[in-house]
Enzyme design. Structure first.
Site, PDB file in Angstrom:
ATOM      1  N   SER A  79     -13.971  42.860  65.983  1.00  0.00           N
ATOM      2  CA  SER A  79     -14.162  41.763  65.038  1.00  0.00           C
ATOM      3  C   SER A  79     -14.438  40.498  65.823  1.00  0.00           C
ATOM      4  O   SER A  79     -13.857  40.291  66.899  1.00  0.00           O
ATOM      5  CB  SER A  79     -12.889  41.578  64.200  1.00  0.00           C
ATOM      6  OG  SER A  79     -12.917  40.324  63.546  1.00  0.00           O
ATOM      7  N   SER A  80     -15.305  39.649  65.282  1.00  0.00           N
ATOM      8  CA  SER A  80     -15.564  38.358  65.939  1.00  0.00           C
ATOM      9  C   SER A  80     -14.278  37.558  66.031  1.00  0.00           C
ATOM     10  O   SER A  80     -14.089  36.755  66.945  1.00  0.00           O
ATOM     11  CB  SER A  80     -16.613  37.572  65.152  1.00  0.00           C
ATOM     12  OG  SER A  80     -17.780  38.345  65.000  1.00  0.00           O
ATOM     13  N   GLY A 114     -20.970  47.326  57.417  1.00  0.00           N
ATOM     14  CA  GLY A 114     -19.925  48.105  58.069  1.00  0.00           C
ATOM     15  C   GLY A 114     -18.793  48.470  57.121  1.00  0.00           C
ATOM     16  O   GLY A 114     -18.420  47.679  56.252  1.00  0.00           O
ATOM     17  N   HIS A 146     -21.402  45.156  65.264  1.00  0.00           N
ATOM     18  CA  HIS A 146     -22.682  44.672  64.724  1.00  0.00           C
ATOM     19  C   HIS A 146     -23.846  45.471  65.310  1.00  0.00           C
ATOM     20  O   HIS A 146     -24.779  45.850  64.602  1.00  0.00           O
ATOM     21  CB  HIS A 146     -22.900  43.204  65.103  1.00  0.00           C
ATOM     22  CG  HIS A 146     -21.888  42.245  64.573  1.00  0.00           C
ATOM     23  ND1 HIS A 146     -21.003  41.597  65.387  1.00  0.00           N
ATOM     24  CD2 HIS A 146     -21.623  41.824  63.317  1.00  0.00           C
ATOM     25  CE1 HIS A 146     -20.242  40.785  64.660  1.00  0.00           C
ATOM     26  NE2 HIS A 146     -20.598  40.913  63.397  1.00  0.00           N
ATOM     27  N   HIS A 155     -20.840  41.736  68.426  1.00  0.00           N
ATOM     28  CA  HIS A 155     -20.128  42.706  69.264  1.00  0.00           C
ATOM     29  C   HIS A 155     -20.684  44.095  68.967  1.00  0.00           C
ATOM     30  O   HIS A 155     -21.625  44.239  68.165  1.00  0.00           O
ATOM     31  CB  HIS A 155     -18.623  42.609  69.012  1.00  0.00           C
ATOM     32  CG  HIS A 155     -18.253  42.676  67.555  1.00  0.00           C
ATOM     33  ND1 HIS A 155     -18.452  43.796  66.789  1.00  0.00           N
ATOM     34  CD2 HIS A 155     -17.725  41.744  66.717  1.00  0.00           C
ATOM     35  CE1 HIS A 155     -18.042  43.573  65.559  1.00  0.00           C
ATOM     36  NE2 HIS A 155     -17.601  42.333  65.477  1.00  0.00           N
ATOM     37  N   GLN A 213     -16.116  44.693  50.774  1.00  0.00           N
ATOM     38  CA  GLN A 213     -17.443  44.055  50.755  1.00  0.00           C
ATOM     39  C   GLN A 213     -18.541  45.097  50.547  1.00  0.00           C
ATOM     40  O   GLN A 213     -19.454  44.903  49.721  1.00  0.00           O
ATOM     41  CB  GLN A 213     -17.659  43.316  52.067  1.00  0.00           C
ATOM     42  CG  GLN A 213     -19.078  42.838  52.301  1.00  0.00           C
ATOM     43  CD  GLN A 213     -19.187  42.008  53.554  1.00  0.00           C
ATOM     44  OE1 GLN A 213     -18.794  40.848  53.560  1.00  0.00           O
ATOM     45  NE2 GLN A 213     -19.705  42.575  54.632  1.00  0.00           N
ATOM     46  N   ASP A 234     -15.499  46.220  56.646  1.00  0.00           N
ATOM     47  CA  ASP A 234     -15.272  45.392  55.459  1.00  0.00           C
ATOM     48  C   ASP A 234     -15.544  46.259  54.235  1.00  0.00           C
ATOM     49  O   ASP A 234     -16.571  46.117  53.558  1.00  0.00           O
ATOM     50  CB  ASP A 234     -16.193  44.172  55.499  1.00  0.00           C
ATOM     51  CG  ASP A 234     -15.962  43.358  56.764  1.00  0.00           C
ATOM     52  OD1 ASP A 234     -15.006  42.581  56.794  1.00  0.00           O
ATOM     53  OD2 ASP A 234     -16.725  43.532  57.744  1.00  0.00           O
TER      54      ASP A 234
HETATM   55  P1  AMP Z   1     -19.647  39.759  60.090  1.00  0.00           P
HETATM   56  O1  AMP Z   1     -20.469  39.136  61.161  1.00  0.00           O
HETATM   57  O2  AMP Z   1     -18.188  39.820  60.405  1.00  0.00           O
HETATM   58  O3  AMP Z   1     -19.941  39.170  58.721  1.00  0.00           O
HETATM   59  O4  AMP Z   1     -20.101  41.284  60.019  1.00  0.00           O
HETATM   60  C1  AMP Z   1     -21.442  41.621  59.787  1.00  0.00           C
HETATM   61  C2  AMP Z   1     -21.538  43.095  59.484  1.00  0.00           C
HETATM   62  O5  AMP Z   1     -21.051  43.855  60.588  1.00  0.00           O
HETATM   63  C3  AMP Z   1     -20.691  43.512  58.258  1.00  0.00           C
HETATM   64  O6  AMP Z   1     -21.407  44.471  57.502  1.00  0.00           O
HETATM   65  C4  AMP Z   1     -19.464  44.099  58.898  1.00  0.00           C
HETATM   66  O7  AMP Z   1     -18.809  45.054  58.083  1.00  0.00           O
HETATM   67  C5  AMP Z   1     -20.064  44.753  60.135  1.00  0.00           C
HETATM   68  N1  AMP Z   1     -19.028  44.946  61.143  1.00  0.00           N
HETATM   69  C6  AMP Z   1     -18.183  43.994  61.658  1.00  0.00           C
HETATM   70  N2  AMP Z   1     -17.313  44.554  62.526  1.00  0.00           N
HETATM   71  C7  AMP Z   1     -17.588  45.879  62.552  1.00  0.00           C
HETATM   72  C8  AMP Z   1     -17.034  47.001  63.256  1.00  0.00           C
HETATM   73  N3  AMP Z   1     -16.000  46.868  64.070  1.00  0.00           N
HETATM   74  N4  AMP Z   1     -17.585  48.207  63.041  1.00  0.00           N
HETATM   75  C9  AMP Z   1     -18.627  48.372  62.187  1.00  0.00           C
HETATM   76  N5  AMP Z   1     -19.194  47.356  61.497  1.00  0.00           N
HETATM   77  C10 AMP Z   1     -18.685  46.124  61.678  1.00  0.00           C
END
Ligand code: AMP
Length: 283
Positions: free
Chosen positions: A185-186, A147, A37, A34, A153, A150
């Site tokens: 968020s996914s 991001g 990412h 999204h 993290q 998180d």
């Molecule tokens: P994920 O696919 O949920 O593991 O996220 C992958 C990366 O994208 C991580 O570093 C997340 O913190 C970042 N991320 C996910 N959602 C967002 C968002 N809404 N804004 C900024 N970064 C994000």
């Protein structure tokens, strides 16, 4: 843009780039991409000569009763949006490529991983740190993008990189939100239409708290109480945690002096959503 499924394939590509003196950026993701990412990918494309985006739903960061099987996946869409964003390589391995059947080596950051999400998800960060370490070793990035969505993290990865002397610059990127404030968020895809409306309570309550801090409130308890009161107005919301911690050490904070992370995990129906804000600047 190359789509690569093997460790050897990425190594070949990255070695060639490094021989040419090009800088490499890495954006680790679990896919179903999204705008959040994509903001990381675009930042990486702007700052690095070559960008690898990993798309891998990492089984080891899910607990036994969690949503690994159901986690949304759409690699065709991911490839299309990554091409548009200017990424150079998508690393999309099968779980067997990353985890041999007798895999038994884990990367564990202590202390910072125990509170907040670590309390509800005790093995989560061990899985995250292990897969991110593997991605660092495979992709040899100069910079890696994460991001603030998180935030725990991000703090843990910063510590991992420092403690293990990875020599990688960790770049924290701001939270990207929907028009009504919900952090992208996914997992938002799990929400029914009523739940989707209710989910706005996370960002709304945090904004209340943030306003108090901006107005000069120093007591984290007072801020958290105000946030909790706002959450209580939404019947579909159930708090997992709302806490204020030092933005670097993740230790609980009573009085705001240094950058402080106000972080929450809140269930909307069965879906556990995260949101946060940080006072001051640690990016
Ligand atoms: P994920 O696919 O949920 O593991 O996220 C992958 C990366 O994208 C991580 O570093 C997340 O913190 C970042 N991320 C996910 N959602 C967002 C968002 N809404 N804004 C900024 N970064 C994000």
């Amino acid at each position: 843009m190359q789509v690569v499924g093997t460790v050897a394939g990425v190594r070949t590509l990255v070695r060639q780039w490094r021989r040419e003196g090009l800088t490499v950026g890495l954006v680790p993701t679990m896919g179903f991409l999204h705008d959040g990412h994509i903001s990381l990918v675009k930042r990486a494309v702007g700052e690095c000569d070559r960008v690898v985006v990993s798309v891998f739903v990492n089984p080891s960061q899910f607990g036994p009763a969690e949503d690994f099987e159901d986690y949304p996946r759409d690699i065709a869409h991911d490839i299309q949006v990554l091409r548009e964003a200017g990424a150079h390589c998508v690393f999309h391995p099968e779980p067997a490529e990353m985890y041999a059947p007798d895999f038994c080596t884990w990367v564990q950051v202590e202390g910072l991983t125990e509170g907040l999400c670590g309390r509800t998800r005790p093995t989560h960060f061990r899985g995250v740190c292990t897969i991110v370490s593997k991605l660092f070793n495979i992709c040899l990035p100069d910079r890696a993008y994460f991001g603030q969505k998180d935030a725990q993290q991000l703090a843990i990865i910063r510590r991992l990189v420092r403690d293990m002397s990875y020599g990688i610059r960790v770049i924290g990127c701001p939270i990207i939100r929907e028009a009504d404030g919900l952090a992208r968020s996914s997992r938002n895809v799990y929400l029914s239409s009523d739940e989707r409306k209710a989910a706005v309570v996370l960002s709304r309550s945090l904004r209340h708290g943030e306003k108090l801090v901006i107005a000069g409130e120093k007591s984290t308890e007072t801020v958290i109480e105000a946030i909790k009161k706002e959450i209580a107005t939404e019947p579909l919301a159930r708090i997992d945690y709302i806490e204020a911690v030092d933005a670097v050490t993740m230790k609980p904070v009573a009085t705001i002096e240094k950058p402080t992370l106000f972080a929450m995990a809140v269930y909307i129906g069965k879906t556990r959503l995260l949101d946060n804000f940080i006072t001051g600047d640690v990016m």
